[in-house]
Scaffold this active site. Structure first.
Site, mmCIF file in Angstrom:
data_model
loop_
_atom_site.group_PDB
_atom_site.id
_atom_site.type_symbol
_atom_site.label_atom_id
_atom_site.label_comp_id
_atom_site.label_asym_id
_atom_site.label_seq_id
_atom_site.Cartn_x
_atom_site.Cartn_y
_atom_site.Cartn_z
ATOM 1 N N ALA A 63 0.806 -1.238 -0.033
ATOM 2 C CA ALA A 63 -0.144 0.072 0.045
ATOM 3 C C ALA A 63 0.761 1.097 -0.137
ATOM 4 O O ALA A 63 1.941 1.107 0.475
ATOM 5 C CB ALA A 63 -0.770 0.025 1.295
ATOM 6 N N GLY A 104 0.892 -5.097 1.275
ATOM 7 C CA GLY A 104 -0.010 -5.261 0.025
ATOM 8 C C GLY A 104 0.312 -5.856 -1.131
ATOM 9 O O GLY A 104 -0.403 -6.438 -1.869
ATOM 10 N N GLU A 107 0.163 -9.382 -0.327
ATOM 11 C CA GLU A 107 -1.337 -9.736 -0.278
ATOM 12 C C GLU A 107 -2.071 -9.775 -1.773
ATOM 13 O O GLU A 107 -2.675 -10.567 -1.964
ATOM 14 C CB GLU A 107 -2.105 -8.418 0.406
ATOM 15 C CG GLU A 107 -1.877 -8.545 2.039
ATOM 16 C CD GLU A 107 -2.333 -7.352 2.798
ATOM 17 O OE1 GLU A 107 -2.157 -6.314 2.193
ATOM 18 O OE2 GLU A 107 -3.075 -7.855 3.765
ATOM 19 N N GLU A 127 4.363 -4.696 7.881
ATOM 20 C CA GLU A 127 3.313 -3.776 8.288
ATOM 21 C C GLU A 127 3.604 -3.503 9.950
ATOM 22 O O GLU A 127 3.397 -2.390 10.624
ATOM 23 C CB GLU A 127 1.888 -4.324 8.104
ATOM 24 C CG GLU A 127 1.501 -4.086 6.747
ATOM 25 C CD GLU A 127 1.915 -5.236 5.817
ATOM 26 O OE1 GLU A 127 2.470 -5.967 6.193
ATOM 27 O OE2 GLU A 127 1.000 -5.534 4.826
HETATM 28 N N1 3HC Z 1 4.478 3.542 0.183
HETATM 29 C C1 3HC Z 1 4.838 4.752 -0.369
HETATM 30 N N2 3HC Z 1 6.202 5.079 -0.433
HETATM 31 C C2 3HC Z 1 7.127 4.114 -0.328
HETATM 32 C C3 3HC Z 1 6.777 2.752 -0.126
HETATM 33 C C4 3HC Z 1 5.247 2.530 0.253
HETATM 34 N N3 3HC Z 1 5.022 1.287 0.633
HETATM 35 N N4 3HC Z 1 7.951 1.830 0.051
HETATM 36 C C5 3HC Z 1 9.008 2.725 -0.441
HETATM 37 N N5 3HC Z 1 8.388 3.755 -0.804
HETATM 38 C C6 3HC Z 1 9.383 4.986 -1.195
HETATM 39 C C7 3HC Z 1 10.254 5.601 -0.168
HETATM 40 O O1 3HC Z 1 9.851 6.412 0.881
HETATM 41 C C8 3HC Z 1 11.344 6.126 -1.221
HETATM 42 O O2 3HC Z 1 10.736 7.299 -1.352
HETATM 43 P P1 3HC Z 1 11.733 8.730 -1.775
HETATM 44 O O3 3HC Z 1 12.790 8.194 -2.754
HETATM 45 O O4 3HC Z 1 10.961 9.828 -2.033
HETATM 46 O O5 3HC Z 1 12.691 8.762 -0.582
HETATM 47 C C9 3HC Z 1 11.228 5.362 -2.233
HETATM 48 O O6 3HC Z 1 9.905 4.830 -2.283
HETATM 49 C C10 3HC Z 1 12.216 4.163 -2.419
HETATM 50 O O7 3HC Z 1 11.914 3.477 -1.130
HETATM 51 P P2 3HC Z 1 13.521 2.950 -0.549
HETATM 52 O O8 3HC Z 1 14.495 4.098 -0.477
HETATM 53 O O9 3HC Z 1 13.041 2.274 0.850
HETATM 54 O O10 3HC Z 1 14.040 1.843 -1.464
HETATM 55 P P3 3HC Z 1 14.720 0.371 -1.249
HETATM 56 O O11 3HC Z 1 15.297 -0.150 -2.662
HETATM 57 O O12 3HC Z 1 15.867 0.713 -0.459
HETATM 58 O O13 3HC Z 1 13.947 -0.381 -0.495
HETATM 59 C C11 3HC Z 1 11.740 -1.534 -0.167
HETATM 60 C C12 3HC Z 1 12.623 -1.007 -1.108
HETATM 61 C C13 3HC Z 1 12.438 -2.844 0.744
HETATM 62 C C14 3HC Z 1 10.495 -2.055 -0.567
HETATM 63 C C15 3HC Z 1 11.557 -0.543 1.213
HETATM 64 O O14 3HC Z 1 11.197 0.696 0.175
HETATM 65 C C16 3HC Z 1 10.454 -0.647 1.985
HETATM 66 O O15 3HC Z 1 10.633 -1.418 3.040
HETATM 67 N N6 3HC Z 1 9.209 -0.263 1.698
HETATM 68 C C17 3HC Z 1 8.081 -0.506 2.605
HETATM 69 C C18 3HC Z 1 7.552 -1.769 2.468
HETATM 70 C C19 3HC Z 1 6.110 -1.782 3.464
HETATM 71 O O16 3HC Z 1 6.380 -1.330 4.740
HETATM 72 N N7 3HC Z 1 5.013 -2.249 2.924
HETATM 73 C C20 3HC Z 1 3.883 -2.288 3.555
HETATM 74 C C21 3HC Z 1 2.984 -1.056 3.527
HETATM 75 S S1 3HC Z 1 1.689 -1.229 4.406
HETATM 76 C C22 3HC Z 1 0.448 -2.095 3.367
HETATM 77 O O17 3HC Z 1 0.875 -2.869 2.483
HETATM 78 C C23 3HC Z 1 -0.595 -2.312 4.176
HETATM 79 C C24 3HC Z 1 -1.570 -3.510 3.811
HETATM 80 O O18 3HC Z 1 -1.523 -4.432 4.295
HETATM 81 C C25 3HC Z 1 -2.919 -2.990 3.400
#
Ligand code: 3HC
Length: 708
Positions: A63, A104, A107, A127
């Site tokens: 997400a 997500g 998911e 998450e």
């Molecule tokens: N939403 C919005 N922005 C995100 C994002 C996300 N899920 N994941 C990464 N980004 C953004 C970062 O903020 C960053 O933005 P910036 O360039 O403006 O600073 C850009 O994408 C690149 O991210 P990273 O620098 O972290 O890139 P890496 O390649 O080092 O890492 C990754 C990639 C491992 C996917 C890491 O970004 C990460 O851990 N992301 C979050 C994953 C996460 O927590 N997912 C769960 C989201 S909540 C969800 O899905 C709820 C659902 O269950 C309903």
């Protein structure tokens, strides 16, 4: 305009490709596009099956986290609704994971009927580290597919699993192998399923296999999670959601998941942890630096000083596969340092974290030396010697002489002026501070101290270096204590003063650890050693802005030989690592308070917490107002990664924003009055806080050089 999902048909299989850089976060635009193309494929009679893939290096990061605070996350088409539609598709849907799938993103893959994955992919539910739980069916589908144990482990830890582990658990159906291009191969896999008449395997039709669960497993797991995630709200809700999958029909389980998800989403903890997620990434954005600035090459690192800090830093580099030459002045110190490193690695083997071969590979990257000349070809040299300006200047004069042109010369000083050290060389543009926190191998934080003459590419190299060694680098300016230790000082001063006023050290520590701090002030002082604090204060009396009487207890303990844990007694007594309350310290506090004319009185927990935190936050506001830190989020990253501030509070500045700046300012003013002369001296709201309070703004809105 680029479409966030593209559509094509290959061999009667519709290929929907997520294309929303950088990470295919599933914001509303992507969701809409996915729904539109899904419906196109379903309506097209010539399409027999659907493949979902992406064209980035990741499948999807889940997400769009930014949508949670903006309130757009639930806007239609919602993720749960979209995934339901995919799972209910009358045509076969295959997720073709060309890279990592998180939250997500995973998911989405679970809602498909089959999963075809590249071997390098990582799959996970992070998450929980955002203060929430998988809220689009993950907690209901995953346990149905892989069992409750694996699901609970993945969802409560947030740790991703490899594609191989996922294949073994049944989460993944097939791993991509061979030379064929990935999407063609995924289409081939899909055609094979069609040919074999494979069923539309949807998780909702499965039930969680409880027969293999040991007796009492769920209860025991819940207790373990409660213990290891003390203070955090989301982990236990993750367990409850998986329990719902074990006990309720699919639809009802989804409903329960949605309730628990929203409960978590609306907590200050979720806001705090999501704030830290973005703050950690924003740290790498330095407003004065051009995006075109390229880092210097970093292939070989030299470290001066094989003590605890130098050794820890060396391990952080070799852990990341970067060769290190570790120098000390005499054979004995060098051998001791190398042996400590080997022992630490040996312990990692005993704990099962590394194999003997991995340790040998790392030790092979580490070369001890007694000769400065051998650092001549290093790209970066980090001085980690004794905290003394004369010693450091001498080392830098030598480094300047022997290091190749363009080598970065860094100091690990925690208090001394990087500018003064740089001025001791003829190449101040190459000099920078790299302030690692102890234990350096473990602590994620590196304060990158930008001297007034440090070259932009040196700063960029330091930021990249931090990422390479899996740390978070925060750029700060030059001042005594930089950002972290500068804020630590008033916090410690207040804790010490509270003891003189009548609170016991154990009470102050308990209030702080109940708030979530990893350690109380006095346990921390005992661990670091009272002698260290005394030495720093004695070496830089000019830099301590306050009356040294606040550290009188510490000084007296030092004179009594009570250095802390290392001598078995400090603010506490110690039996092994067990802390024992020592009444002598309270008696000492009484005596010193009487000699200073401080009236002792009962002090409640609220006052202890507020005074310690408010002065820290106030100092933080000064640090950003002066431009020492670029933004308040940087201070939160520093405190949560280097100083033990609870992650679930998001750092001191986020905590201030959460409870309200006007409340902090009113509190500081209140103590200013209540504490009379002392209050008048030490409780003055920072002008920045006062202005933000008046304007109803937050610290998080402030950026260096900009008016909030
Ligand atoms: N939403 C919005 N922005 C995100 C994002 C996300 N899920 N994941 C990464 N980004 C953004 C970062 O903020 C960053 O933005 P910036 O360039 O403006 O600073 C850009 O994408 C690149 O991210 P990273 O620098 O972290 O890139 P890496 O390649 O080092 O890492 C990754 C990639 C491992 C996917 C890491 O970004 C990460 O851990 N992301 C979050 C994953 C996460 O927590 N997912 C769960 C989201 S909540 C969800 O899905 C709820 C659902 O269950 C309903």
């Amino acid at each position: 305009m680029r479409e966030s999902v593209s559509y094509g048909v290959r061999n009667s299989v519709a290929v929907l490709t997520l294309n929303s850089p950088p990470v295919n976060a599933m914001g509303q635009t992507l969701r809409r596009a996915l729904k539109t193309h899904l419906e196109t494929a379903l309506a097209d009679d010539s399409v027999e099956a659907i493949v979902l893939t992406s064209c980035g290096k990741l499948f999807s990061a889940g997400a769009d986290i930014g949508e949670f605070a903006a309130g757009v996350f639930t806007a239609e088409p919602s993720l749960p609704g979209l995934f339901d539609q995919i799972e209910a598709s009358p045509k076969l849907v295959v997720a073709a994971l060309n890279g990592g799938a998180f939250g997500g993103g995973l998911e989405l893959a679970l809602a498909c009927h089959y999963r075809y994955v590249v071997p390098e992919a990582q799959l996970g539910f992070p998450e929980v580290s955002l203060g929430i739980l998988p809220g689009a069916g993950g907690t209901q589908r995953l346990p149905r597919l892989v069992g409750a144990q694996t699901a609970l482990e993945m969802i409560t830890s947030g740790r991703p699993v490899s594609a191989y582990a996922a294949r073994k658990s049944g989460l993944v159906d097939e791993l991509h192998s061979g030379e064929e291009e990935f999407v063609s191969s995924a289409v081939g896999f899909t055609r094979l399923l069609l040919k074999e008449g494979a069923p539309l395997r949807s998780c909702r039709r499965l039930s969680v296999d409880l027969t293999k669960l040991p007796d009492g497993y769920l209860r025991q797991f819940r207790d373990e999670v409660a213990l290891r995630s003390k203070g955090f709200y989301a982990p236990l809700r993750c367990v409850q959601a998986v329990e719902a999958a074990c006990t309720l029909p699919f639809r009802e389980g989804l409903k329960r998941e949605a309730e628990l998800f929203l409960e978590c989403l609306h907590t200050p903890q979720a806001r705090a942890q999501q704030h830290l997620f973005f703050a950690e990434r924003e740290c790498a954005t330095i407003p004065d630096l051009s995006k075109k600035t390229r880092p210097r090459v970093l292939k070989l690192v030299g470290i001066v000083g094989a003590g605890t800090m130098g050794g820890g830093i060396a391990m952080a580099f070799v852990d990341a596969g970067i060769p290190v030459r570790l120098l000390d002045k005499d054979k004995e110190s060098l051998e001791r340092g190398m042996n400590v490193i080997r022992d630490n690695y040996h312990n990692s083997v005993l704990r099962g974290r590394l194999t003997c071969e991995q340790v040998e590979a790392r030790m092979a990257l580490l070369q001890g030396t007694l000769f400065f000349d051998e650092l001549g070809d290093a790209d970066l040299v980090i001085e980690a010697a004794y905290e003394n300006m004369a010693v450091k200047k001498e080392i830098f004069a030598t480094l300047e002489w022997i290091c190749k042109p363009g080598a970065i010369l860094a100091t690990n000083t925690s208090t001394l002026s990087v500018d003064e050290i740089a001025a001791a060389t003829a190449r101040p543009q190459d000099v920078i501070g790299l302030h690692f926190f102890s234990p350096a191998r473990i602590m994620r934080l590196v304060e990158i101290v930008h001297g007034s003459r440090t070259a932009p590419e040196v700063v960029v190299t330091a930021l990249e270096m931090a990422k390479k060694i899996k740390k978070v680098g925060v750029v700060v300016g030059v001042c005594f204590g930089f950002a972290g230790n500068r804020m630590l000082e008033p916090y410690m001063r207040e804790a010490n003063r509270l003891v003189l006023e009548g609170a016991s050290p154990e009470r102050v520590d308990r209030v702080l650890t109940d708030f979530g701090m990893a350690m109380g002030v006095f346990s921390m002082a005992d661990m670091a050693g009272n002698d260290v604090g005394v030495q720093i204060r004695q070496s830089r009396p000019d830099q301590y802005r306050h009356d040294p009487s606040f550290f009188l207890i510490s000084d007296r303990l030092y004179r009594m030989g009570r250095f802390g844990q290392k001598s078995g007694r400090g603010f506490y007594g110690y039996q092994g690592r067990n802390r024992i309350v020592d009444p002598e310290v309270n008696a000492l506090a009484e005596e010193l308070a009487a000699s200073l004319g401080i009236r002792r009185r009962p002090i409640d927990d609220v006052e202890i917490l507020e005074r310690c935190l408010y002065v820290m936050i106030n100092e933080g506001a000064e640090v950003i107002a002066e431009g020492v830190a670029i933004r308040s989020g940087d201070l939160d990253v520093i405190w949560c990664n280097g100083m033990g501030f609870p992650v679930f509070r998001g750092g001191p500045m986020q905590y201030a924003d959460e409870i309200g700046i006007d409340g902090i300012v009113a509190g500081i003013r209140g103590y200013r009055q209540r504490l009379e002369e002392y209050g008048a001296k030490w409780f003055t709201p920072s002008p920045l806080l006062e202005r933000l309070a008046q304007e109803g703004k937050k610290l998080g809105q402030f950026r260096k050089g900009q008016q909030p």
